[in-house]
Enzyme design. Structure first.
Site, PDB file in Angstrom:
ATOM      1  N   ASP A  89       0.864  -1.175   0.000  1.00 24.45           N
ATOM      2  CA  ASP A  89       0.000   0.000   0.000  1.00 24.45           C
ATOM      3  C   ASP A  89       0.900   1.223   0.000  1.00 24.45           C
ATOM      4  O   ASP A  89       2.023   1.190   0.539  1.00 24.45           O
ATOM      5  CB  ASP A  89      -0.916   0.022   1.226  1.00 24.45           C
ATOM      6  N   TYR A 164      -2.465  12.728   1.637  1.00 21.92           N
ATOM      7  CA  TYR A 164      -2.953  11.927   2.764  1.00 21.92           C
ATOM      8  C   TYR A 164      -2.491  12.515   4.092  1.00 21.92           C
ATOM      9  O   TYR A 164      -3.263  12.600   5.058  1.00 21.92           O
ATOM     10  CB  TYR A 164      -2.467  10.482   2.644  1.00 21.92           C
TER      11      TYR A 164
END
Length: 357
Positions: A89, A164
Site C-alpha cells: 500500500d 494523505y
C-alpha cells in the site's frame, strides 16, 4: 558503470527477466506479443485473496513476507500476466517510519494527526532498509518463484502521500493540501522533498532485493493544473526517479485523471508513462512526446460488459497503440473488487493472441 560499480538489483542482459516481453516493451524493443498486467491485479477481485486475507488487517498483511508473496503470485498463476506487481500500500513507508496511521475498511488511509505546520516535518525521518526488512524478504521469496516473470516494485508519489498526510485521509477537493501548496510554498516544497527521499529509499529496497521495474503511483495528482504540477510537484517526482536511475531498471509513472498532465509527467524522468482511460493512446503519445513507452488503457468498467464488447474495446486500445514506440497493455486504472476474475484471464489471452508476432 563497471560491473563492480553496478548497484545491486540492476538488470543485466543475462538476468532471467531481461528478455521478457514486459521489459522489452519498457525498453521500446520489439516484443513477441504485447505484454499485459493489471493495476490491483492482486486483491479483492480474487476469491483466493479474500481467503488468505481473512481476519488480517491491510497494513498487517503488507508486513508478512510469506503472505505478500502469496498474494502477489495469485494473479500471475491465474491470469498468466506478463509481470507481477508487488503487493503493498502506498502508505507502508510512512507507517514504517512511525507515522500514526491506519487503513480503515471502506475509507482508506487515515492519519491520526494531519500535517499542517513546519513542526510536523520533524515526524518525517529517513527510511532505512531495516525499517522495511519484510519487503526485502518478500521480494526474495517472489524472485525465487517468479523465474523469468518480472516483478514491478511499488510506491506512492510524493504529492499523493502529502495529500494523505495533510488532509488526514482521502479527500475529494484537497482543500488543505492546496492551501499549503499555495499559501506556504516553502513548507510545501520541503514536505514533498522529504517524501521524495522516503519514496526513493523505499523503491531502492525493492530494486536491490530483485524487482525488475518500478511504478510510481500518483493517485491524486489529477486534481492539479499543468502549471501547478510543474511548479509544485514535478521537482519531487523527478527526485524519486533520479534516485533509482543508477539501477537501470524501467521506471513507470501513473496518475488518475492526468490527461492534461501527460506532458509534464513524462518530463519527470520515467521510461514508461501510464495513461488512464480518458485519453486515447495515440493522443497520449503526442502529449508525452517521443522517447517513452506508454502503458494502458482499457476502461476498467468495460470488463463488466459481454465478452464480445470487451474484445471490441480492447481492439480499439490496441489499434490506438499500433504506432507507439513501446506499449504495455493495462487497464486505465485498477481492477475493481466486483470484477469477474475470469474476464481478466480471458482478456490476457485475447491480447496475447491478437498481438502475437
Amino acid at each position: 558503470m563497471s560491473a563492480n560499480d553496478r548497484p545491486m538489483g540492476q538488470q543485466t542482459k543475462t538476468s532471467a527477466t531481461h528478455e521478457s516481453a514486459f521489459l522489452k516493451a519498457c525498453r521500446r524493443e520489439p516484443v513477441p506479443h504485447t505484454p499485459v498486467w493489471f493495476m490491483r491485479q492482486a486483491g479483492r477481485s480474487l476469491p483466493e485473496y479474500l481467503k488468505v486475507r481473512e481476519g488480517i488487517g491491510m497494513l498487517d498483511s503488507c508486513m508478512m513476507p510469506e503472505l505478500v508473496a502469496e498474494i502477489t503470485m495469485q494473479p500471475v498463476r491465474r491470469h498468466k500476466v506478463d509481470a507481477a506487481i508487488y503487493f503493498s500500500d502506498i502508505v507502508v513507508p510512512l507507517k514504517a517510519i512511525g507515522i500514526d496511521l491506519d487503513i480503515k475498511p471502506g475509507v482508506g488511509p487515515v492519519v491520526a494527526e494531519p500535517f499542517r505546520t513546519r513542526a510536523d516535518l520533524a515526524r518525517l525521518r529517513d527510511l532505512t532498509p531495516e525499517d522495511v526488512s519484510y519487503v526485502t524478504e518478500a521480494v526474495g521469496l517472489l524472485i525465487a518463484e517468479l523465474g523469468a516473470t518480472p516483478l514491478i516494485g511499488f510506491a506512492g508519489a510524493p504529492f499523493t502521500l502529502a495529500s494523505y498526510l495533510v488532509e488526514g485521509g482521502p479527500s475529494r477537493n484537497h482543500e488543505h493540501t492546496k492551501a499549503m501548496m499555495y499559501g506556504d510554498p516553502a513548507l510545501w516544497a520541503e514536505l514533498l522533498d522529504r517524501l521524495a527521499d522516503i519514496t526513493g529509499a523505499f523503491l531502492k529496497v525493492q530494486i536491490e532485493a530483485g524487482a525488475s521495474a518500478v511504478q510510481l503511483f500518483d493517485s491524486w495528482v489529477g486534481a492539479l493544473s499543468p502549471a501547478d504540477y510543474r511548479r509544485s510537484v514535478l521537482p519531487a517526482s523527478a527526485k524519486v526517479f533520479d534516485a533509482v536511475a543508477p539501477y537501470d531498471v524501467p521506471r513507470i509513472h501513473f496518475g488518475v485523471g492526468t490527461g492534461e498532465l501527460l506532458g509534464p509527467m513524462g518530463e519527470a524522468g520515467a521510461d514508461v508513462v501510464g495513461v488512464d482511460w480518458r485519453v486515447p493512446l495515440d493522443e497520449a503519445a503526442r502529449r508525452v512526446g517521443p522517447g517513452k513507452a506508454l502503458q494502458g488503457n482499457l476502461d476498467p468498467a468495460v470488463l463488466f460488459a459481454p465478452t464480445a464488447t470487451v474484445e471490441e474495446k480492447t481492439r480499439e486500445v490496441l489499434d490506438a497503440a499500433a504506432g507507439l514506440e513501446g506499449h504495455i497493455f493495462n487497464l486505465g486504472h485498477g481492477v475493481m473488487p466486483s470484477m469477474d476474475p475470469d474476464a481478466l484471464t480471458r482478456l490476457v489471452a485475447y491480447v496475447h493472441e491478437r498481438t502475437a508476432r
